[in-house]
Enzyme design. Sequence first.
Site: not given
Ligand code: NAD
Ligand code: AKB
Length: 318
Positions: A8, A10-12, A55, A143, A147
Amino acid sequence: MKKVLITGALGQIGSELTMRLRKEYGENNVIASGLSKDNGSEEVLQSGPFEIVDITKEHQIADAVKKHNVDTIINLAAILSAVGEAKPGLAWNVNMNGLYNVLEVARELNSAVFTPSSIAAFGPSTPAKDTPQDTIQRPTTMYGVTKVAGELLCDYYFEKYGVDTRGVRFPGLISYKTLPGGGTTDYAVEIYYKAIQEGKFTCPLDKSTYMDMMYMPDALDAIINLAEADPSKLKHRNAFNVTAMSFNPEDIFASIKKFMPEFNMNYDINPTLQKIANSWPDSLDDSAAREEWGWNPKYDLDSMSKDMLEKLKIKLSK
Ligand code: NAD
Ligand code: AKB
């Protein structure tokens, strides 16, 4: 960590973590991966190896781990809260079956695994203020269900198979490089874009909605510091509460107004998001992370607002 596979990527989080790790560990030692290259960050795609890894397909994870001699998988592939409520089956498949595949590959090929959990692992029956490290976890979103189950699954792989699993419960993350992927805390990113682009913002959450938040540089530090922490000091491993600030929409509006006095905000509540936000804590107690591996965030609300607005203005003027 010597050779890292980020799922993942390319995500945030991944788009920033990849660049930070490549700087610290060497460009070819950090393998970014994702479902496809489409719309991905050019700097991630150009600066080092990239593999297509879904994944939910165990062999794709295993192939990438073997090809690059990976010793640590940072599993960021996931479906977040708002998208997860719209598509619960997809959230289950990616967040549970995908994590299971990652852990199986790690067990078979001897790699460590870092997987973030979330404040979403808590629910309405959890104490909302100073939410303890170890407390009631009865989340009411798909979600959140994935988690809390993911935290337990990672504990299980450590206890039963000795896989070096670690993770934090992230709060809402705020950043300017890559937009968030469909969560409940996304408003706290969008508000900065709207402040600069339109001078006004319509907030989807009620003004009294407190949630924990963190600026991305602190989140990257959390991942690296815990992944590198002395394992003999870790009592919790997979689900450390971490936070940097707790605020409601009025607080973040007031903070932005300090730097942009003309900024305006009104409210149009989104009931789905409000229900999710109401089920999450107001403020976490992150003392276990501070004690066990020295967690100590640098940014508060105003220092984050100042940096976000400066960086975002430059990005949006290009
Ligand atoms: P995001 O949604 O920005 O990125 C997730 C990436 O996963 C995307 O690029 C998506 O294309 C990819 N993806 C989706 N399905 C997939 C698959 N089957 N195989 C491979 N890639 C796949 O998420 P993020 O914000 O970067 O979060 C990363 C982790 O951190 C997650 O587990 C999320 O729950 C956790 N998290 C994030 C935040 C937040 O505020 N950003 C807060 C709490 C927890
Ligand atoms: C969401 O809002 O889903 C995420 C997180 C707090 O897990 N940013």
